[in-house]
Scaffold this motif. Sequence first.
Motif, PDB file in Angstrom:
ATOM      1  N   UNK A 143      18.375 -19.341  10.561  1.00 22.24           N
ATOM      2  CA  UNK A 143      19.732 -19.842  10.327  1.00 22.24           C
ATOM      3  C   UNK A 143      20.721 -18.678  10.390  1.00 22.24           C
ATOM      4  N   UNK A 144      21.817 -18.890  11.095  1.00 20.95           N
ATOM      5  CA  UNK A 144      22.826 -17.847  11.242  1.00 20.95           C
ATOM      6  C   UNK A 144      24.083 -18.168  10.448  1.00 20.95           C
ATOM      7  N   UNK A 145      24.746 -17.145   9.953  1.00 24.31           N
ATOM      8  CA  UNK A 145      25.998 -17.291   9.228  1.00 24.31           C
ATOM      9  C   UNK A 145      26.890 -16.097   9.489  1.00 24.31           C
ATOM     10  N   UNK A 146      28.126 -16.151   9.005  1.00 28.66           N
ATOM     11  CA  UNK A 146      29.049 -15.037   9.194  1.00 28.66           C
ATOM     12  C   UNK A 146      30.125 -15.344  10.220  1.00 28.66           C
ATOM     13  N   UNK A 147      31.069 -14.435  10.418  1.00 29.00           N
ATOM     14  CA  UNK A 147      32.242 -14.704  11.257  1.00 29.00           C
ATOM     15  C   UNK A 147      31.924 -15.007  12.711  1.00 29.00           C
ATOM     16  N   UNK A 148      30.857 -14.416  13.260  1.00 22.09           N
ATOM     17  CA  UNK A 148      30.548 -14.661  14.670  1.00 22.09           C
ATOM     18  C   UNK A 148      30.012 -16.066  14.915  1.00 22.09           C
ATOM     19  N   UNK A 149      29.625 -16.774  13.869  1.00 26.70           N
ATOM     20  CA  UNK A 149      29.137 -18.136  14.065  1.00 26.70           C
ATOM     21  C   UNK A 149      30.277 -19.112  14.341  1.00 26.70           C
ATOM     22  N   UNK A 150      31.516 -18.640  14.301  1.00 24.45           N
ATOM     23  CA  UNK A 150      32.627 -19.506  14.684  1.00 24.45           C
ATOM     24  C   UNK A 150      32.706 -19.666  16.204  1.00 24.45           C
ATOM     25  N   UNK A 151      31.910 -18.904  16.935  1.00 23.64           N
ATOM     26  CA  UNK A 151      31.478 -19.274  18.289  1.00 23.64           C
ATOM     27  C   UNK A 151      29.993 -18.958  18.377  1.00 23.64           C
ATOM     28  N   UNK A 154      26.828 -18.337  22.349  1.00 24.60           N
ATOM     29  CA  UNK A 154      26.049 -17.307  23.034  1.00 24.60           C
ATOM     30  C   UNK A 154      24.698 -17.023  22.379  1.00 24.60           C
ATOM     31  N   UNK A 155      24.498 -17.512  21.157  1.00 26.60           N
ATOM     32  CA  UNK A 155      23.230 -17.323  20.439  1.00 26.60           C
ATOM     33  C   UNK A 155      22.515 -18.652  20.181  1.00 26.60           C
ATOM     34  N   UNK A 156      23.031 -19.741  20.726  1.00 28.17           N
ATOM     35  CA  UNK A 156      22.552 -21.076  20.373  1.00 28.17           C
ATOM     36  C   UNK A 156      21.057 -21.267  20.623  1.00 28.17           C
ATOM     37  N   UNK A 157      20.519 -20.684  21.686  1.00 27.58           N
ATOM     38  CA  UNK A 157      19.110 -20.897  22.035  1.00 27.58           C
ATOM     39  C   UNK A 157      18.142 -20.201  21.090  1.00 27.58           C
ATOM     40  N   UNK A 158      18.632 -19.254  20.288  1.00 28.74           N
ATOM     41  CA  UNK A 158      17.751 -18.454  19.448  1.00 28.74           C
ATOM     42  C   UNK A 158      17.692 -18.922  17.998  1.00 28.74           C
ATOM     43  N   UNK A 159      18.629 -19.781  17.608  1.00 27.20           N
ATOM     44  CA  UNK A 159      18.738 -20.199  16.207  1.00 27.20           C
ATOM     45  C   UNK A 159      18.373 -21.675  16.050  1.00 27.20           C
ATOM     46  N   UNK A 160      17.704 -21.974  14.949  1.00 27.56           N
ATOM     47  CA  UNK A 160      17.428 -23.371  14.613  1.00 27.56           C
ATOM     48  C   UNK A 160      18.681 -24.050  14.086  1.00 27.56           C
ATOM     49  N   UNK A 161      19.485 -23.297  13.370  1.00 31.05           N
ATOM     50  CA  UNK A 161      20.726 -23.855  12.826  1.00 31.05           C
ATOM     51  C   UNK A 161      21.701 -22.737  12.494  1.00 31.05           C
ATOM     52  N   UNK A 508      34.360  -8.852  24.401  1.00 31.97           N
ATOM     53  CA  UNK A 508      35.090 -10.015  24.866  1.00 31.97           C
ATOM     54  C   UNK A 508      34.186 -11.056  25.499  1.00 31.97           C
ATOM     55  N   UNK A 509      33.220 -10.621  26.293  1.00 30.16           N
ATOM     56  CA  UNK A 509      32.263 -11.543  26.920  1.00 30.16           C
ATOM     57  C   UNK A 509      31.488 -12.305  25.853  1.00 30.16           C
ATOM     58  N   UNK A 510      30.989 -11.585  24.847  1.00 28.34           N
ATOM     59  CA  UNK A 510      30.165 -12.210  23.817  1.00 28.34           C
ATOM     60  C   UNK A 510      30.995 -13.066  22.866  1.00 28.34           C
ATOM     61  N   UNK A 515      26.810 -21.076  26.242  1.00 28.76           N
ATOM     62  CA  UNK A 515      25.347 -21.023  26.164  1.00 28.76           C
ATOM     63  C   UNK A 515      24.702 -20.287  27.341  1.00 28.76           C
ATOM     64  N   UNK A 516      25.406 -20.163  28.436  1.00 26.46           N
ATOM     65  CA  UNK A 516      24.850 -19.445  29.581  1.00 26.46           C
ATOM     66  C   UNK A 516      24.654 -17.958  29.289  1.00 26.46           C
ATOM     67  N   UNK A 517      25.354 -17.456  28.269  1.00 28.44           N
ATOM     68  CA  UNK A 517      25.224 -16.046  27.903  1.00 28.44           C
ATOM     69  C   UNK A 517      23.894 -15.774  27.175  1.00 28.44           C
ATOM     70  N   UNK A 518      23.278 -16.818  26.623  1.00 34.16           N
ATOM     71  CA  UNK A 518      21.996 -16.636  25.922  1.00 34.16           C
ATOM     72  C   UNK A 518      20.974 -15.922  26.804  1.00 34.16           C
ATOM     73  N   UNK A 519      20.857 -16.372  28.044  1.00 31.02           N
ATOM     74  CA  UNK A 519      19.877 -15.783  28.966  1.00 31.02           C
ATOM     75  C   UNK A 519      20.208 -14.326  29.259  1.00 31.02           C
ATOM     76  N   UNK A 520      21.484 -14.006  29.335  1.00 31.91           N
ATOM     77  CA  UNK A 520      21.893 -12.613  29.567  1.00 31.91           C
ATOM     78  C   UNK A 520      21.445 -11.736  28.396  1.00 31.91           C
ATOM     79  N   UNK A 521      21.709 -12.197  27.179  1.00 33.04           N
ATOM     80  CA  UNK A 521      21.316 -11.429  25.995  1.00 33.04           C
ATOM     81  C   UNK A 521      19.805 -11.225  25.973  1.00 33.04           C
ATOM     82  N   UNK A 522      19.065 -12.291  26.284  1.00 38.12           N
ATOM     83  CA  UNK A 522      17.597 -12.194  26.306  1.00 38.12           C
ATOM     84  C   UNK A 522      17.142 -11.172  27.347  1.00 38.12           C
ATOM     85  N   UNK A 523      17.711 -11.225  28.540  1.00 34.39           N
ATOM     86  CA  UNK A 523      17.288 -10.337  29.618  1.00 34.39           C
ATOM     87  C   UNK A 523      17.602  -8.876  29.321  1.00 34.39           C
ATOM     88  N   UNK A 524      18.795  -8.600  28.775  1.00 32.46           N
ATOM     89  CA  UNK A 524      19.120  -7.193  28.485  1.00 32.46           C
ATOM     90  C   UNK A 524      18.243  -6.671  27.351  1.00 32.46           C
TER      91      UNK A 524
END
Length: 623
Positions: A143-151, A154-161, A508-510, A515-524
């Motif tokens: 589960x994720x929390x904090x200010x970055x969860x307001x978007x 980009x991390x949606x594929x990695x978190x259950x909630x 800015x990108x992140x 959700x398409x950014x998830x794969x980028x984060x995983x690959x890097x």
Amino acid sequence: MNNLALTDEILLKIEKPVRYIGNEVNMVRKDPEGKIRFAMCFPDVYEIGMSHLGMKIIYDQMNRRDDIYCERVFSPWVDLDKVMREENIPLFALESQDPVFMFDFLAITIQYEMCYTNILQVLDLSQIGIYAKDRREDAPFVIGGGPCTYNPEPLADFFDMFYIGESETVYYDLMDLYKEHKQNGGSRKEFLRKASHIPGIYVPSLYETTYNEDGTIASFEPLYEDVPRTILKQVQMDLSNTFYPEKQIVPYIKVTQDRCVLEIQRGCTRGCRFCQAGMIYRPLRERSLPMLEKLASTGIKGTGNDEISLSSLSSSDYSHLPELCNYLIDNYRSKNINIALPSLRIDAFSLDVMSKVQDVRKSSLTFAPEAGTQRMRDVINKGLTEEVILHGAMEAFKGGWSKVKLYFMMGLPTETEEDIKGIAHLAEKIAMNYYSMDAEYRHGRISVGASASFFVPKPFTPFQWASMCEEDEYKQKAHIVNDEFKIQHNHRSLSFKWHDAKTTVLEGILARGDRRICKVIYDVYKKGCIYDAWTEFFDYDTWMETMEENALDYHFYTTRKRELDEVFPWDFIDIGVTKEFLKREWNNAMAEKVTPNCREKCSGCGAARFGGGVCYESKSKMD
């Protein structure tokens, strides 16, 4: 089952092994048997994570319940990271040294976009699966929390909630639901479906995104009728009767902020149009004076800290600040306990207080004009005039200060070359005023240090429609300002530094990704990127190459123009502040029109609904 693989031999080979052994003063010890095991993670090195107040609040909140054991997890530094991979040592919690995969929940606070690869490091080393879809039935719920969860997209594929809002509100409801789930049995998917019914809980796997041909979002829809279409931010309105740690953990090594922290209020009434925190943490709420006095006493006694810091977005707006400051000075200054007062406006009261609690010969005063010209400050709704800035500086000089720090932004909407050169001109005016004063007020050469960050348009701000600059544009702006500093009459008393442009582009990108950014984060991450927030490890070229490999143009997220009717990846979240208000403020910015402070006049942003239709502190009715 203890993590016996982390032997003394390994600890002796790595930097600062005390980061990983726990057993600090005030650490919570419980028998984990029969309890909900909750791992609270800060995805950065120990010294950074242990300075974060939000993590301390959740640690205290969870451990107040006898049926929950909350423990801490941090990102291993690169030396231990290497050993853990080589020796197949799973990531572990500090309190019990048990592997994270034994826990029921792994809660990750997401404070900054540049820590996203560290989140994947934590998931990978925990051996629970990086992608949420790949986790076993008995894996911890992430589960994720904090200010970055307001978007969160980009991390949606990695978190259950994700938990959208403040921890004091519905976390216990989630824990109660989990207890019921364990007792009654049921699948992982069934629990997540039920969890989505709790206000503020967002389960990404229960939603689907479709895209237009131009790459913008066509729709964002729940997959089931009982799953909410929008997620309402959760707000703790009464901050004087809620969780706050009285005895904070005392690290054995120096951490970034080694002090007793008093959070005096949440929210802000100022309405700066670039500031995400000022929007997502509305409405303004204060802690009571008796509560803060008690916390100061218990905090100092329980930790032995020699500094008390007042924490908020704008400390000067706390209505009981004079009484609180006088209390702290009367009770702690004589005991050689320093009192830190960040986020203060430079007015007569603030200077008087600071002169009592600081050694003015050593300390510097900080101003945040944010922009070099009045036109630009009106665009961003800073609510600060040059006259106020110069007057505040003069009063500070009379009080004994001769060091001033100025914070600015560059790359703001509608910005001109005249606006950015104004940064140097404002610094010069402050220096000129100092040298023109009577000799009795001058204390040698003045030091005026200006620093500038580059603007990133954040979600849920009036500037979320703004375009960013290219990397080279940011650098060009910085060099223009730097050259302007060099030709000022008092240039020997002035200095200028600026943020890294490449980091700004990636942020800015992140920040505005989908959700398409998830794969980028995983690959890097798979290419070895972690600790991107640390200059020595940041690999910008790898990020850009990976964007291309995923057929994504980074300009889509940074420099592209956005229309007012575009669907943003974060539009399904309701922060209270309405999109209509943000649009109105964007238009006001383009017209260089100032919006009054909330305490002067309510602008009808929408956040008053959390106070029953009335702003909690100002008691002013909505328009």
